[in-house]
Write a protein that holds these residues in place. Structure first.
Motif, PDB file in Angstrom:
ATOM      1  N   PRO A 125       0.824  -1.212   0.000  1.00 57.16           N
ATOM      2  CA  PRO A 125       0.000   0.000   0.000  1.00 57.16           C
ATOM      3  C   PRO A 125       0.861   1.266   0.000  1.00 57.16           C
ATOM      4  CG  PRO A 125       0.103  -0.909   2.203  1.00 57.16           C
ATOM      5  CD  PRO A 125       0.829  -1.883   1.309  1.00 57.16           C
ATOM      6  N   PRO A 126       0.324   2.369  -0.485  1.00 54.19           N
ATOM      7  CA  PRO A 126       1.066   3.636  -0.389  1.00 54.19           C
ATOM      8  C   PRO A 126       1.177   4.044   1.084  1.00 54.19           C
ATOM      9  CG  PRO A 126      -1.133   4.019  -1.242  1.00 54.19           C
ATOM     10  CD  PRO A 126      -0.968   2.532  -1.140  1.00 54.19           C
ATOM     11  N   PRO A 127       2.204   4.791   1.439  1.00 50.89           N
ATOM     12  CA  PRO A 127       2.414   5.186   2.841  1.00 50.89           C
ATOM     13  C   PRO A 127       1.535   6.367   3.266  1.00 50.89           C
ATOM     14  CG  PRO A 127       4.193   6.029   1.495  1.00 50.89           C
ATOM     15  CD  PRO A 127       3.320   5.211   0.583  1.00 50.89           C
ATOM     16  N   LEU A 128       0.243   6.205   3.150  1.00 46.15           N
ATOM     17  CA  LEU A 128      -0.705   7.289   3.419  1.00 46.15           C
ATOM     18  C   LEU A 128      -0.666   7.785   4.859  1.00 46.15           C
ATOM     19  CD1 LEU A 128      -3.779   5.963   1.397  1.00 46.15           C
ATOM     20  CD2 LEU A 128      -2.197   7.804   0.750  1.00 46.15           C
ATOM     21  N   ALA A 129      -0.272   6.934   5.797  1.00 41.60           N
ATOM     22  CA  ALA A 129      -0.247   7.334   7.211  1.00 41.60           C
ATOM     23  C   ALA A 129       0.736   8.472   7.476  1.00 41.60           C
ATOM     24  CB  ALA A 129       0.103   6.138   8.093  1.00 41.60           C
ATOM     25  N   TYR A 130       1.722   8.646   6.605  1.00 37.64           N
ATOM     26  CA  TYR A 130       2.715   9.707   6.805  1.00 37.64           C
ATOM     27  C   TYR A 130       2.179  11.095   6.433  1.00 37.64           C
ATOM     28  CZ  TYR A 130       6.193   6.067   7.564  1.00 37.64           C
ATOM     29  OH  TYR A 130       6.892   4.992   8.073  1.00 37.64           O
ATOM     30  N   VAL A 131       1.172  11.158   5.574  1.00 38.53           N
ATOM     31  CA  VAL A 131       0.663  12.458   5.106  1.00 38.53           C
ATOM     32  C   VAL A 131       0.091  13.296   6.259  1.00 38.53           C
ATOM     33  CG1 VAL A 131      -0.975  13.621   3.578  1.00 38.53           C
ATOM     34  CG2 VAL A 131       0.365  11.672   2.740  1.00 38.53           C
ATOM     35  N   PRO A 132      -0.826  12.775   7.075  1.00 40.63           N
ATOM     36  CA  PRO A 132      -1.322  13.618   8.170  1.00 40.63           C
ATOM     37  C   PRO A 132      -0.249  13.932   9.221  1.00 40.63           C
ATOM     38  CG  PRO A 132      -2.289  11.417   8.277  1.00 40.63           C
ATOM     39  CD  PRO A 132      -1.541  11.505   6.992  1.00 40.63           C
ATOM     40  N   ILE A 133       0.697  13.032   9.409  1.00 42.19           N
ATOM     41  CA  ILE A 133       1.794  13.303  10.355  1.00 42.19           C
ATOM     42  C   ILE A 133       2.610  14.494   9.864  1.00 42.19           C
ATOM     43  CG2 ILE A 133       4.008  12.411  11.202  1.00 42.19           C
ATOM     44  CD1 ILE A 133       2.624   9.636  11.371  1.00 42.19           C
ATOM     45  N   LEU A 134       2.966  14.498   8.595  1.00 39.21           N
ATOM     46  CA  LEU A 134       3.779  15.597   8.062  1.00 39.21           C
ATOM     47  C   LEU A 134       2.987  16.901   7.965  1.00 39.21           C
ATOM     48  CD1 LEU A 134       5.843  13.628   5.407  1.00 39.21           C
ATOM     49  CD2 LEU A 134       6.633  14.515   7.618  1.00 39.21           C
ATOM     50  N   THR A 135       1.706  16.813   7.671  1.00 36.74           N
ATOM     51  CA  THR A 135       0.868  18.019   7.649  1.00 36.74           C
ATOM     52  C   THR A 135       0.797  18.630   9.042  1.00 36.74           C
ATOM     53  OG1 THR A 135      -0.427  17.115   5.815  1.00 36.74           O
ATOM     54  CG2 THR A 135      -1.409  18.930   7.048  1.00 36.74           C
ATOM     55  N   THR A 136       0.606  17.790  10.049  1.00 36.40           N
ATOM     56  CA  THR A 136       0.575  18.267  11.432  1.00 36.40           C
ATOM     57  C   THR A 136       1.933  18.825  11.831  1.00 36.40           C
ATOM     58  OG1 THR A 136      -1.158  16.689  11.998  1.00 36.40           O
ATOM     59  CG2 THR A 136       0.135  17.588  13.831  1.00 36.40           C
ATOM     60  N   LEU A 137       3.010  18.182  11.395  1.00 37.29           N
ATOM     61  CA  LEU A 137       4.355  18.683  11.696  1.00 37.29           C
ATOM     62  C   LEU A 137       4.542  20.099  11.156  1.00 37.29           C
ATOM     63  CD1 LEU A 137       7.236  18.252  12.790  1.00 37.29           C
ATOM     64  CD2 LEU A 137       7.801  17.232  10.563  1.00 37.29           C
ATOM     65  N   ILE A 138       4.094  20.347   9.950  1.00 38.07           N
ATOM     66  CA  ILE A 138       4.194  21.695   9.368  1.00 38.07           C
ATOM     67  C   ILE A 138       3.517  22.707  10.287  1.00 38.07           C
ATOM     68  CG2 ILE A 138       3.422  23.196   7.483  1.00 38.07           C
ATOM     69  CD1 ILE A 138       3.661  20.699   5.622  1.00 38.07           C
ATOM     70  N   THR A 139       2.315  22.386  10.718  1.00 37.61           N
ATOM     71  CA  THR A 139       1.524  23.294  11.556  1.00 37.61           C
ATOM     72  C   THR A 139       2.165  23.499  12.929  1.00 37.61           C
ATOM     73  OG1 THR A 139      -0.467  22.589  10.392  1.00 37.61           O
ATOM     74  CG2 THR A 139      -0.772  23.684  12.516  1.00 37.61           C
ATOM     75  N   LEU A 140       2.628  22.412  13.549  1.00 34.87           N
ATOM     76  CA  LEU A 140       3.225  22.522  14.880  1.00 34.87           C
ATOM     77  C   LEU A 140       4.536  23.305  14.862  1.00 34.87           C
ATOM     78  CD1 LEU A 140       2.552  18.962  16.353  1.00 34.87           C
ATOM     79  CD2 LEU A 140       1.394  21.114  16.928  1.00 34.87           C
ATOM     80  N   VAL A 141       5.362  23.070  13.866  1.00 40.02           N
ATOM     81  CA  VAL A 141       6.621  23.825  13.767  1.00 40.02           C
ATOM     82  C   VAL A 141       6.314  25.297  13.502  1.00 40.02           C
ATOM     83  CG1 VAL A 141       8.736  24.162  12.399  1.00 40.02           C
ATOM     84  CG2 VAL A 141       8.049  21.856  13.129  1.00 40.02           C
ATOM     85  N   ASP A 142       5.346  25.577  12.675  1.00 41.58           N
ATOM     86  CA  ASP A 142       4.951  26.958  12.405  1.00 41.58           C
ATOM     87  C   ASP A 142       4.528  27.649  13.701  1.00 41.58           C
ATOM     88  OD1 ASP A 142       4.439  29.184  10.680  1.00 41.58           O
ATOM     89  OD2 ASP A 142       2.303  28.686  10.737  1.00 41.58           O
ATOM     90  N   ALA A 143       3.666  26.994  14.484  1.00 42.28           N
ATOM     91  CA  ALA A 143       3.209  27.568  15.743  1.00 42.28           C
ATOM     92  C   ALA A 143       4.384  27.779  16.707  1.00 42.28           C
ATOM     93  CB  ALA A 143       2.155  26.667  16.385  1.00 42.28           C
ATOM     94  N   TYR A 144       5.274  26.804  16.784  1.00 39.50           N
ATOM     95  CA  TYR A 144       6.454  26.900  17.641  1.00 39.50           C
ATOM     96  C   TYR A 144       7.330  28.094  17.245  1.00 39.50           C
ATOM     97  CZ  TYR A 144      11.075  25.778  19.510  1.00 39.50           C
ATOM     98  OH  TYR A 144      12.309  25.847  20.127  1.00 39.50           O
ATOM     99  N   LEU A 145       7.582  28.227  15.956  1.00 36.86           N
ATOM    100  CA  LEU A 145       8.459  29.305  15.472  1.00 36.86           C
ATOM    101  C   LEU A 145       7.822  30.682  15.628  1.00 36.86           C
ATOM    102  CD1 LEU A 145       9.996  27.625  12.316  1.00 36.86           C
ATOM    103  CD2 LEU A 145      11.095  28.018  14.526  1.00 36.86           C
TER     104      LEU A 145
END
Length: 148
Positions: A125-145
């Motif tokens: 299967p495609p690694p679909l589970a990584y997409v929401p993790i990376l999307t959330t990472l973008i948001t969390l790092v943005d908030a942190y910065l």
């Protein structure tokens, strides 16, 4: 069937200036264990140094309830395009994929992770589970910065 590299994209808007956002991932990548501890459990530089092509990091992370590991090469750092490519050299995901890499592309007002992978078989299967993790990472790092 010829093997081919496939892609998935995780992107989100950002408010942090693009240079600051890119610089965080270039020089402080392993700090995401403090920003997103629900997924990223540990990270350590085992060869080279952050911010330099050739740096190798060792990670543990959770994919749902499953603990995973990965050894990652910082393959590309392009300051002109604010792009960083991380290629998996070893780890649990390579049991399913012949190759696995994530490329961060930062622009003013957004960040995008492009996942490139090559399946070991047509049934993988495609690694679909990584997409929401990376999307959330973008948001969390943005908030942190924005507050640091």
């Amino acid at each position: 069937m010829a093997n081919q590299v496939e892609t998935l994209v995780a992107s989100s808007p950002t408010k942090t200036p693009s240079e600051k956002y890119y610089t965080f991932f270039k020089f402080h990548l392993t700090d995401i264990v403090n920003i997103y501890p629900a997924v990223y459990k540990s990270a350590e530089v085992i060869e080279g140094e952050l911010g330099v092509v050739g740096c190798i990091t060792l990670w543990t992370y959770a994919l749902g309830e499953i603990s995973m590991g990965m050894k990652v090469l910082n393959e590309v750092i392009d300051d002109a395009t604010k792009t960083i490519k991380l290629t998996m050299l070893g780890g649990d995901a390579l049991q399913l994929y012949k190759s696995f890499a994530c490329t961060l592309k930062v622009s003013e007002g957004s960040a995008q992770w492009v996942i490139e992978y090559e399946r070991t078989s047509p049934l993988t299967p495609p690694p679909l589970a990584y997409v929401p993790i990376l999307t959330t990472l973008i948001t969390l790092v943005d908030a942190y910065l924005l507050i640091n």
